[in-house]
Design an enzyme around this catalytic site. Structure first.
Site, PDB file in Angstrom:
ATOM      1  N   TYR A 271       0.819  -1.217   0.000  1.00 46.31           N
ATOM      2  CA  TYR A 271       0.000   0.000   0.000  1.00 46.31           C
ATOM      3  C   TYR A 271       0.854   1.269   0.000  1.00 46.31           C
ATOM      4  O   TYR A 271       0.316   2.371   0.001  1.00 46.31           O
ATOM      5  CB  TYR A 271      -0.966  -0.012   1.201  1.00 46.31           C
ATOM      6  CG  TYR A 271      -2.060  -1.030   1.011  1.00 46.31           C
ATOM      7  CD1 TYR A 271      -1.746  -2.384   0.940  1.00 46.31           C
ATOM      8  CD2 TYR A 271      -3.384  -0.665   0.869  1.00 46.31           C
ATOM      9  CE1 TYR A 271      -2.716  -3.337   0.741  1.00 46.31           C
ATOM     10  CE2 TYR A 271      -4.367  -1.617   0.668  1.00 46.31           C
ATOM     11  CZ  TYR A 271      -4.021  -2.950   0.612  1.00 46.31           C
ATOM     12  OH  TYR A 271      -4.977  -3.901   0.408  1.00 46.31           O
TER      13      TYR A 271
ATOM     14  N   LYS B 189       3.622 -14.849   4.512  1.00 45.29           N
ATOM     15  CA  LYS B 189       3.987 -15.729   3.397  1.00 45.29           C
ATOM     16  C   LYS B 189       5.508 -15.779   3.356  1.00 45.29           C
ATOM     17  O   LYS B 189       6.163 -15.463   2.355  1.00 45.29           O
ATOM     18  CB  LYS B 189       3.364 -15.182   2.093  1.00 45.29           C
ATOM     19  CG  LYS B 189       3.473 -16.110   0.891  1.00 45.29           C
ATOM     20  CD  LYS B 189       2.623 -17.355   0.984  1.00 45.29           C
ATOM     21  CE  LYS B 189       2.833 -18.223  -0.239  1.00 45.29           C
ATOM     22  NZ  LYS B 189       2.223 -19.565  -0.095  1.00 45.29           N
TER      23      LYS B 189
ATOM     24  N   ASP C 264      -2.107 -18.550   2.584  1.00 43.19           N
ATOM     25  CA  ASP C 264      -2.979 -19.465   1.837  1.00 43.19           C
ATOM     26  C   ASP C 264      -3.704 -20.406   2.805  1.00 43.19           C
ATOM     27  O   ASP C 264      -4.916 -20.621   2.712  1.00 43.19           O
ATOM     28  CB  ASP C 264      -2.201 -20.223   0.743  1.00 43.19           C
ATOM     29  CG  ASP C 264      -0.782 -20.619   1.181  1.00 43.19           C
ATOM     30  OD1 ASP C 264      -0.331 -20.187   2.260  1.00 43.19           O
ATOM     31  OD2 ASP C 264      -0.127 -21.368   0.432  1.00 43.19           O
TER      32      ASP C 264
ATOM     33  N   ASP D 227      -6.270  -6.909   4.556  1.00 42.51           N
ATOM     34  CA  ASP D 227      -7.365  -6.366   3.757  1.00 42.51           C
ATOM     35  C   ASP D 227      -8.193  -7.518   3.170  1.00 42.51           C
ATOM     36  O   ASP D 227      -9.431  -7.550   3.261  1.00 42.51           O
ATOM     37  CB  ASP D 227      -6.754  -5.499   2.632  1.00 42.51           C
ATOM     38  CG  ASP D 227      -7.769  -4.587   1.975  1.00 42.51           C
ATOM     39  OD1 ASP D 227      -8.929  -4.558   2.432  1.00 42.51           O
ATOM     40  OD2 ASP D 227      -7.409  -3.908   1.002  1.00 42.51           O
TER      41      ASP D 227
ATOM     42  N   ASP E 211     -12.295  -9.092   4.381  1.00 49.32           N
ATOM     43  CA  ASP E 211     -13.514  -9.275   3.573  1.00 49.32           C
ATOM     44  C   ASP E 211     -14.001 -10.718   3.696  1.00 49.32           C
ATOM     45  O   ASP E 211     -15.201 -10.981   3.802  1.00 49.32           O
ATOM     46  CB  ASP E 211     -13.259  -8.948   2.094  1.00 49.32           C
ATOM     47  CG  ASP E 211     -13.520  -7.473   1.764  1.00 49.32           C
ATOM     48  OD1 ASP E 211     -13.259  -6.632   2.637  1.00 49.32           O
ATOM     49  OD2 ASP E 211     -13.982  -7.168   0.637  1.00 49.32           O
TER      50      ASP E 211
END
Ligand code: NAD
Length: 349
Positions: free
Chosen positions: A131, A177, A210, A234, A238
């Site tokens: 970002y 990750k 993942d 982010d 959701d």
């Protein structure tokens, strides 16, 4: 205390509708909380500012934000063309160093939930990662984006998340990750593990992103606090929102040392603009988080009480199950839902 200046950004798309609905609820809670006064400072921001000022967050808006005690923000549409202004939310997060993005996801009465007893909080680092928006094209068709990760930001978000876990069920999942981004997520992992030593009572759970998306669906009730970097947070929030009924229900707090901005997790959903149809509960719950934050920052019991009243109003309306917007199977309007919650708050006194 009791008197607060609230910068209000109505936003784009459905933003003005969910903010107006929330202002109605805030009016009701002020009616029943004598001495509490929330003075709105309406702040221009978003798409309509771009042709007028060449930016989506003009100087006079930044000035108002700086003069306020907190910000209640509706969703803003971010243009996607290269060279267009950065997202308003990201600009404010970085400008005020609102480093912790806190997104609680909890099963609610009468709202379809993936499992009945989900109660988790996503803590997302809010100031760096991809970002940063630093991208460039090396040669036509070959582009690079910069993922900025610093020890300082990882350590402070980890400490924030551990403290939160201590006030809850003392479980913390950390998501990365590191098998692919060995240096950037290597810093994140080491920072979490260092801070973990200060909180031996907190049980930690390491997950790669993942696997985290899968575990969130498989056993969401096992998550308590989940801490991660900006983009993973982010995306996960959701997903987590959908587990508890969808984006219409989930709010987020953006918290720094001295300022807080409170908003729904959802975006501006332009296709529903002006239809008086979407669910305002996410934004109403954002205002509840704002009052909680103000209450803790200024040790103001009135504010903390007001936050409880908003939550109780929302829960009562959901429990009764008569007023439901389209996203959970009803045909109530945005204003109808806000009015029902406002009336409950006034009834309960
Ligand atoms: P979105 O969250 O706006 O909408 C996705 C879908 O979720 C909608 O089509 C709708 O079905 C559902 N939804 C969202 N809010 C709802 C509500 N209150 N009640 C019921 N259903 C709801 O996501 P998008 O379409 O990807 O993004 C639209 C715009 O919003 C983009 O310009 C994006 O940049 C912006 N955005 C802004 C913010 C922010 O201001 N913080 C956050 C996310 C997206």
């Amino acid at each position: 205390m009791g008197i607060y200046r609230i910068a209000v950004i109505k936003g784009d798309g459905i933003g003005p509708e969910v903010i107006d609905a929330t202002m109605r609820v805030l009016e009701a809670v002020q009616d029943v909380s004598k001495g509490l006064e929330l003075k709105p400072l309406y702040v221009e921001a978003g798409l309509e500012c771009i042709p007028k000022y060449g930016t989506n967050l003009p100087e006079h808006s930044i000035k108002l934000l700086k003069e306020s005690d907190a910000c209640l923000k509706g969703p803003v549409t971010t243009p996607e063309e290269p060279g267009s202004p950065r997202s308003v939310a990201v600009t404010i997060r970085v400008m005020f160093d609102l480093y912790a993005n806190v997104r609680p996801c909890k099963s609610l009465p009468n709202v379809p939930s993936f499992k009945p007893n989900i109660d988790l909080v996503i803590v997302r680092e809010n100031t760096e990662d991809l970002y940063s928006g630093i991208e460039f094209e090396l040669t036509p068709g070959v582009a690079v984006a910069m993922r900025v990760i610093t020890w300082k930001a990882c350590e402070r978000i980890a400490r924030f998340a551990f403290k939160l876990a201590m006030s809850r069920r003392k479980k913390l999942a950390y998501v990365h990750k590191g098998n692919i981004m060995k240096i950037t997520d290597g810093i994140f992992k080491s920072a979490v593990l260092k801070v973990a030593q200060e909180f031996p009572e907190v049980e930690i759970w390491e997950l790669r992103i993942d696997a985290a998306t899968m575990q969130l669906v498989k056993r969401p009730e096992d998550f308590d606090v989940l801490v991660t970097t900006n983009m993973f947070g982010d995306i996960l929030s959701d997903e987590a929102a959908q587990l508890v009924g969808g984006l219409g229900f989930v709010a987020g707090a953006n918290i720094g040392e001295n300022y807080g901005m409170f908003e729904p997790v959802h975006g501006s959903a332009p296709k529903y603009k002006g239809m008086n149809k979407v669910n305002p509960i996410a934004t109403i719950m954002a205002s509840k988080m704002m009052l909680e934050w103000l209450g803790s920052k200024y040790s103001d019991a009135l504010c903390l009480e007001a936050a409880k009243k908003i939550e109780a109003g929302v829960f009562k309306v959901l429990k009764e199950g008569k007023i439901r917007t389209y996203d959970f199977g009803g045909d109530a309007t945005t204003t109808g839902m806000a009015e029902a919650i406002a009336r409950k708050i006034i009834e309960m006194g």
